[in-house]
Design a protein around this motif. Structure first.
Motif, PDB file in Angstrom:
ATOM      1  N   GLY A  21      -5.822   2.607   2.747  1.00 49.08           N
ATOM      2  CA  GLY A  21      -5.975   4.055   2.742  1.00 49.08           C
ATOM      3  C   GLY A  21      -7.016   4.574   3.674  1.00 49.08           C
ATOM      4  N   ALA A  22      -7.651   3.712   4.486  1.00 49.33           N
ATOM      5  CA  ALA A  22      -8.711   4.179   5.369  1.00 49.33           C
ATOM      6  C   ALA A  22      -8.144   4.565   6.725  1.00 49.33           C
ATOM      7  N   PHE A  23      -8.866   4.334   7.784  1.00 48.50           N
ATOM      8  CA  PHE A  23      -8.458   4.786   9.106  1.00 48.50           C
ATOM      9  C   PHE A  23      -8.139   3.591  10.000  1.00 48.50           C
TER      10      PHE A  23
ATOM     11  N   THR B 250      -4.964   9.282  -6.192  1.00 49.75           N
ATOM     12  CA  THR B 250      -3.779  10.115  -6.333  1.00 49.75           C
ATOM     13  C   THR B 250      -2.982  10.113  -5.035  1.00 49.75           C
ATOM     14  N   ASP B 251      -1.755  10.608  -5.093  1.00 49.37           N
ATOM     15  CA  ASP B 251      -0.953  10.794  -3.879  1.00 49.37           C
ATOM     16  C   ASP B 251      -1.349  12.124  -3.243  1.00 49.37           C
ATOM     17  N   TRP B 252      -1.757  12.088  -1.999  1.00 43.85           N
ATOM     18  CA  TRP B 252      -2.174  13.301  -1.296  1.00 43.85           C
ATOM     19  C   TRP B 252      -0.968  14.018  -0.683  1.00 43.85           C
ATOM     20  N   ASP B 253      -1.142  15.298  -0.448  1.00 45.01           N
ATOM     21  CA  ASP B 253      -0.088  16.072   0.201  1.00 45.01           C
ATOM     22  C   ASP B 253       0.033  15.728   1.677  1.00 45.01           C
TER      23      ASP B 253
ATOM     24  N   ALA C 177       0.796  -1.224   0.000  1.00 42.69           N
ATOM     25  CA  ALA C 177       0.000   0.000   0.000  1.00 42.69           C
ATOM     26  C   ALA C 177       0.827   1.273   0.000  1.00 42.69           C
ATOM     27  N   CYS C 178       2.115   1.172  -0.284  1.00 36.96           N
ATOM     28  CA  CYS C 178       2.975   2.365  -0.373  1.00 36.96           C
ATOM     29  C   CYS C 178       2.961   3.202   0.911  1.00 36.96           C
TER      30      CYS C 178
ATOM     31  N   SER D  53      -2.657   8.299   7.917  1.00 33.56           N
ATOM     32  CA  SER D  53      -1.548   8.443   6.977  1.00 33.56           C
ATOM     33  C   SER D  53      -2.117   8.902   5.652  1.00 33.56           C
ATOM     34  N   ARG D  54      -1.356   9.690   4.929  1.00 34.27           N
ATOM     35  CA  ARG D  54      -1.887  10.248   3.687  1.00 34.27           C
ATOM     36  C   ARG D  54      -2.112   9.175   2.636  1.00 34.27           C
ATOM     37  N   TYR D  55      -3.091   9.406   1.796  1.00 39.81           N
ATOM     38  CA  TYR D  55      -3.351   8.542   0.657  1.00 39.81           C
ATOM     39  C   TYR D  55      -2.138   8.539  -0.279  1.00 39.81           C
ATOM     40  N   LYS D  56      -1.830   7.373  -0.840  1.00 42.97           N
ATOM     41  CA  LYS D  56      -0.769   7.266  -1.846  1.00 42.97           C
ATOM     42  C   LYS D  56      -1.242   6.352  -2.974  1.00 42.97           C
TER      43      LYS D  56
END
Length: 332
Positions: A57-59, A126-129, A50-51, A139-142
């Motif tokens: 990408g959830a919580f 997308t990759d989030w900031d 999951a990079c 953790s931010r989406y990647k």
């Protein structure tokens, strides 16, 4: 008696011949059935890194493997291509909406392997900031990394069919623009990209506000759009706008589908309120942006395979668009 005996022998020989023929036919049928089964599309699920995202990408969703993204797939020996199908804004974390709501998996029985990464609600793939602070995302989406740097290499290593070592990618709604963006930015990975009711002019006046409002309404908690590509003046907004990437789509097969917002065959009485006050406006916006995109692509010399018909922002219409693309040779 001799005549009767002779007739009895003849009848016995005929019966034996019939039995042999039947058994032979059964054997051939068994062979044919076995061959058909061996060539039928097979379903499988696998997991990719999951990079750095905590779980899909959830919580910290405990139903998912930590640090892994679930991928559903259907494939058949001899298929000529593979398409990655991206979900919409409300993507679930256990099954792809494409699998739940459509017959997309059946593409694998007619030449095109199907791959569905699971999850990514409100992510735009997308990759989030930064992590979304409105909902306590850990953790931010990647998803940019997941799709391009984890999923595509996994498909290659697993021997999924591809064209010139590249894959097709297609998405609906939120995933529509994302599919075009991925393909434009990584021409080495994709040969075809399709958007179904996607938002393709993200830099248009009012679009950032529209996305902000839409992402506040995504379960299980609101998402902060500023955590995705930064504030409205950030260059990342234009860098991820399909409209601004048309000049990088020369030689890419592009499909753009959208309904006109009018009720059609998949609008049911029990859904009238949602269809009228959500599905119709969303699809009218997608339709307007699709036409603006197609016009700009024409000016820049990028052919677009387009589709439009009566319909709102609903799964039945996306299924029709998917098969329309298939039947028109989009995946070839």
């Amino acid at each position: 008696m001799r005549v009767a005996k002779s007739k009895s022998k003849a009848g016995s020989r005929r019966l034996t011949a019939v039995l042999v023929a039947v058994l032979t036919a059964m054997g051939l049928m068994g062979t044919a059935i076995g061959a058909g089964q061996s060539n039928a599309a097979s379903a499988s699920t696998f997991w990719i890194d999951a990079c750095g995202m905590p779980t899909n990408g959830a919580f910290g969703n405990k139903s998912m493997a930590p640090g892994k993204v679930k991928v559903q797939s259907w494939r058949r020996p001899g298929n000529y291509s593979t398409v990655i199908l991206l979900d919409g804004m409300r993507a679930g974390y256990n099954r792809s909406g494409w699998d739940i709501e459509t017959n997309a998996r059946r593409l694998a029985d007619s030449g095109v392997n199907v791959v569905m990464p699971v999850g990514g609600a409100a992510s735009f793939y997308t990759d989030w900031d930064a992590p979304s602070n409105f909902n306590g995302q850990r953790s931010r989406y990647k998803w940019g990394c997941v799709i391009d740097k984890r999923l595509v290499p996994a498909l290659r290593s697993k021997g999924f069919a591809r064209k010139n070592n590249k894959f097709a990618i297609m998405g609906l709604s939120m995933g529509g623009g994302a599919a075009l963006t991925h393909a434009a930015q990584r021409r080495d990975l994709y040969y075809a990209a399709g958007s179904l009711s996607g938002y393709l002019t993200l830099s248009a006046p009012g679009m950032r506000t529209a996305l902000r409002l839409a992402m506040l309404d995504v379960a299980p908690a609101p998402w902060n759009v500023d955590a995705m590509w930064g504030p409205p003046w950030s260059p990342r907004w234009t860098a991820n706008d399909p409209f601004m990437l048309i000049n990088r789509m020369h030689g890419l097969k592009v499909y753009v589908g959208a309904g006109n917002g009018f009720f059609g065959r998949y609008n049911y009485p029990q859904n009238t309120f949602d269809d009228l006050f959500k599905g119709t406006p969303l699809e009218m916006l997608a339709f307007a942006q699709a036409k603006a995109f197609e016009a700009a692509a024409f000016v820049q010399g990028v052919p677009v395979m387009s589709y439009s018909a009566n319909g709102t922002h609903a799964w039945g219409y996306w299924q029709d668009m998917l098969w329309n693309a298939k039947n028109r040779g989009f995946f070839r």
